[in-house]
Design a protein around this motif. Structure first.
Motif, mmCIF file in Angstrom:
data_model
loop_
_atom_site.group_PDB
_atom_site.id
_atom_site.type_symbol
_atom_site.label_atom_id
_atom_site.label_comp_id
_atom_site.label_asym_id
_atom_site.label_seq_id
_atom_site.Cartn_x
_atom_site.Cartn_y
_atom_site.Cartn_z
ATOM 1 N N LEU A 11 4.665 4.558 -19.515
ATOM 2 C CA LEU A 11 4.454 3.683 -18.363
ATOM 3 C C LEU A 11 4.524 4.423 -17.036
ATOM 4 C CD1 LEU A 11 6.474 0.555 -19.485
ATOM 5 C CD2 LEU A 11 4.009 0.823 -19.397
ATOM 6 N N ALA A 12 4.970 5.657 -17.027
ATOM 7 C CA ALA A 12 5.147 6.385 -15.775
ATOM 8 C C ALA A 12 3.825 6.542 -15.016
ATOM 9 C CB ALA A 12 5.768 7.750 -16.055
ATOM 10 N N CYS A 13 2.771 6.907 -15.686
ATOM 11 C CA CYS A 13 1.492 7.127 -15.015
ATOM 12 C C CYS A 13 0.898 5.821 -14.468
ATOM 13 C CB CYS A 13 0.515 7.808 -15.962
ATOM 14 S SG CYS A 13 -1.054 8.213 -15.173
ATOM 15 N N PRO A 14 0.756 4.759 -15.266
ATOM 16 C CA PRO A 14 0.177 3.529 -14.711
ATOM 17 C C PRO A 14 1.031 2.917 -13.597
ATOM 18 C CG PRO A 14 0.276 3.404 -17.105
ATOM 19 C CD PRO A 14 0.950 4.658 -16.705
ATOM 20 N N LEU A 15 2.341 2.957 -13.758
ATOM 21 C CA LEU A 15 3.204 2.395 -12.721
ATOM 22 C C LEU A 15 3.135 3.235 -11.445
ATOM 23 C CD1 LEU A 15 6.343 1.284 -14.765
ATOM 24 C CD2 LEU A 15 4.580 -0.156 -13.759
ATOM 25 N N GLY A 16 3.094 4.532 -11.590
ATOM 26 C CA GLY A 16 2.971 5.398 -10.422
ATOM 27 C C GLY A 16 1.646 5.191 -9.707
ATOM 28 N N MET A 17 0.575 5.018 -10.476
ATOM 29 C CA MET A 17 -0.742 4.787 -9.886
ATOM 30 C C MET A 17 -0.779 3.445 -9.143
ATOM 31 S SD MET A 17 -3.490 6.416 -9.583
ATOM 32 C CE MET A 17 -4.296 7.321 -10.854
ATOM 33 N N ALA A 18 -0.208 2.419 -9.746
ATOM 34 C CA ALA A 18 -0.163 1.108 -9.089
ATOM 35 C C ALA A 18 0.654 1.180 -7.803
ATOM 36 C CB ALA A 18 0.413 0.069 -10.040
ATOM 37 N N LEU A 19 1.754 1.887 -7.834
ATOM 38 C CA LEU A 19 2.588 2.029 -6.649
ATOM 39 C C LEU A 19 1.840 2.768 -5.538
ATOM 40 C CD1 LEU A 19 5.409 1.635 -5.394
ATOM 41 C CD2 LEU A 19 6.010 3.861 -6.337
ATOM 42 N N MET A 20 1.111 3.817 -5.882
ATOM 43 C CA MET A 20 0.348 4.549 -4.878
ATOM 44 C C MET A 20 -0.772 3.693 -4.292
ATOM 45 S SD MET A 20 0.045 8.489 -6.126
ATOM 46 C CE MET A 20 -0.180 8.231 -7.876
ATOM 47 N N MET A 21 -1.452 2.925 -5.130
ATOM 48 C CA MET A 21 -2.519 2.056 -4.630
ATOM 49 C C MET A 21 -1.960 1.021 -3.670
ATOM 50 S SD MET A 21 -4.862 1.642 -8.062
ATOM 51 C CE MET A 21 -5.408 0.050 -7.555
ATOM 52 N N TRP A 22 -0.840 0.420 -4.031
ATOM 53 C CA TRP A 22 -0.212 -0.574 -3.162
ATOM 54 C C TRP A 22 0.187 0.068 -1.837
ATOM 55 C CZ3 TRP A 22 4.871 -0.530 -1.381
ATOM 56 C CH2 TRP A 22 5.246 -1.640 -0.643
ATOM 57 N N TRP A 23 0.779 1.261 -1.892
ATOM 58 C CA TRP A 23 1.255 1.928 -0.697
ATOM 59 C C TRP A 23 0.090 2.309 0.240
ATOM 60 C CZ3 TRP A 23 1.008 7.258 0.787
ATOM 61 C CH2 TRP A 23 1.778 7.557 1.908
ATOM 62 N N MET A 24 -1.034 2.750 -0.343
ATOM 63 C CA MET A 24 -2.169 3.163 0.470
ATOM 64 C C MET A 24 -2.878 1.980 1.116
ATOM 65 S SD MET A 24 -3.714 6.244 -1.821
ATOM 66 C CE MET A 24 -4.939 6.740 -0.637
ATOM 67 N N THR A 25 -2.976 0.860 0.426
ATOM 68 C CA THR A 25 -3.670 -0.302 0.995
ATOM 69 C C THR A 25 -2.780 -1.094 1.937
ATOM 70 O OG1 THR A 25 -3.092 -1.662 -0.910
ATOM 71 C CG2 THR A 25 -5.219 -0.543 -0.957
ATOM 72 N N ARG A 26 -1.499 -0.926 1.847
ATOM 73 C CA ARG A 26 -0.558 -1.682 2.673
ATOM 74 C C ARG A 26 -0.757 -1.388 4.149
ATOM 75 N NH1 ARG A 26 5.027 -0.258 4.115
ATOM 76 N NH2 ARG A 26 4.458 1.717 3.195
ATOM 77 N N GLY A 27 -1.019 -0.169 4.526
ATOM 78 C CA GLY A 27 -1.134 0.201 5.922
ATOM 79 C C GLY A 27 -2.492 -0.052 6.542
ATOM 80 N N LYS A 28 -3.502 -0.398 5.774
ATOM 81 C CA LYS A 28 -4.858 -0.557 6.297
ATOM 82 C C LYS A 28 -5.160 -1.951 6.826
ATOM 83 C CE LYS A 28 -6.942 3.034 3.529
ATOM 84 N NZ LYS A 28 -7.994 3.367 2.592
ATOM 85 N N HIS A 29 -4.325 -2.921 6.596
ATOM 86 C CA HIS A 29 -4.645 -4.293 6.979
ATOM 87 C C HIS A 29 -4.799 -4.450 8.485
ATOM 88 C CE1 HIS A 29 -4.374 -5.801 2.959
ATOM 89 N NE2 HIS A 29 -3.180 -5.255 2.808
ATOM 90 N N GLY A 30 -3.941 -3.878 9.281
ATOM 91 C CA GLY A 30 -4.015 -4.035 10.721
ATOM 92 C C GLY A 30 -5.034 -3.125 11.373
ATOM 93 N N LYS A 31 -5.246 -1.951 10.863
ATOM 94 C CA LYS A 31 -6.118 -0.961 11.482
ATOM 95 C C LYS A 31 -7.588 -1.273 11.276
ATOM 96 C CE LYS A 31 -2.719 2.651 10.802
ATOM 97 N NZ LYS A 31 -2.384 3.846 10.047
ATOM 98 N N GLN A 32 -7.948 -1.808 10.154
ATOM 99 C CA GLN A 32 -9.351 -1.987 9.825
ATOM 100 C C GLN A 32 -10.001 -3.092 10.658
ATOM 101 O OE1 GLN A 32 -10.097 -2.853 5.724
ATOM 102 N NE2 GLN A 32 -11.898 -1.574 5.710
ATOM 103 N N SER A 33 -9.276 -4.120 11.012
ATOM 104 C CA SER A 33 -9.866 -5.234 11.734
ATOM 105 C C SER A 33 -10.131 -4.893 13.194
ATOM 106 C CB SER A 33 -8.958 -6.456 11.647
ATOM 107 O OG SER A 33 -7.708 -6.168 12.258
ATOM 108 N N ARG A 34 -9.437 -3.901 13.753
ATOM 109 C CA ARG A 34 -9.609 -3.556 15.161
ATOM 110 C C ARG A 34 -10.933 -2.852 15.429
ATOM 111 N NH1 ARG A 34 -3.843 -1.080 15.491
ATOM 112 N NH2 ARG A 34 -2.625 -2.971 15.253
ATOM 113 N N SER A 35 -11.251 -1.886 14.604
ATOM 114 C CA SER A 35 -12.491 -1.137 14.821
ATOM 115 C C SER A 35 -13.143 -0.860 13.479
ATOM 116 C CB SER A 35 -12.207 0.171 15.552
ATOM 117 O OG SER A 35 -11.346 0.965 14.788
ATOM 118 N N ALA A 36 -14.330 -1.378 13.315
ATOM 119 C CA ALA A 36 -15.015 -1.220 12.038
ATOM 120 C C ALA A 36 -15.491 0.217 11.850
ATOM 121 C CB ALA A 36 -16.191 -2.180 11.947
ATOM 122 N N ALA A 37 -16.214 0.752 12.816
ATOM 123 C CA ALA A 37 -16.720 2.119 12.706
ATOM 124 C C ALA A 37 -16.827 2.733 14.103
ATOM 125 C CB ALA A 37 -18.070 2.124 11.997
ATOM 126 N N PRO A 38 -15.764 3.270 14.629
ATOM 127 C CA PRO A 38 -15.819 3.785 15.997
ATOM 128 C C PRO A 38 -16.657 5.048 16.149
ATOM 129 C CG PRO A 38 -13.720 4.320 14.995
ATOM 130 C CD PRO A 38 -14.467 3.442 14.024
#
Length: 72
Positions: A11-38
């Motif tokens: 379970l180490a690999c799938p759980l680690g991958m899920a954790l990384m995906m969650w961590w990477m997408t967590r920070g994009k919610h506020g930044k993406q809506s401000r500027s689509a393609a500057p």
């Protein structure tokens, strides 16, 4: 190796991958809506007209080829 560690190793690999995906997408919610393609410049009217002209020419060529096919 104790038998209890094998499921954890499996379970180490799938759980680690899920954790990384969650961590990477967590920070994009506020930044993406401000500027689509500057970094992209808006297309000028001349560029748009050139592209429309190219589309018309390609459609004319396609219609010409279609009319030359046997059986039509």
């Amino acid at each position: 190796m104790p038998q209890a560690l094998y499921p954890l190793l499996l379970l180490a690999c799938p759980l680690g991958m899920a954790l990384m995906m969650w961590w990477m997408t967590r920070g994009k919610h506020g930044k993406q809506s401000r500027s689509a393609a500057p970094h992209t410049a808006p297309a000028t009217q001349a560029e748009i007209e050139d592209l429309r002209k190219e589309i018309r020419e390609l459609r004319a060529r396609q219609a010409e080829r279609f009319s030359k096919t046997p059986g039509n």
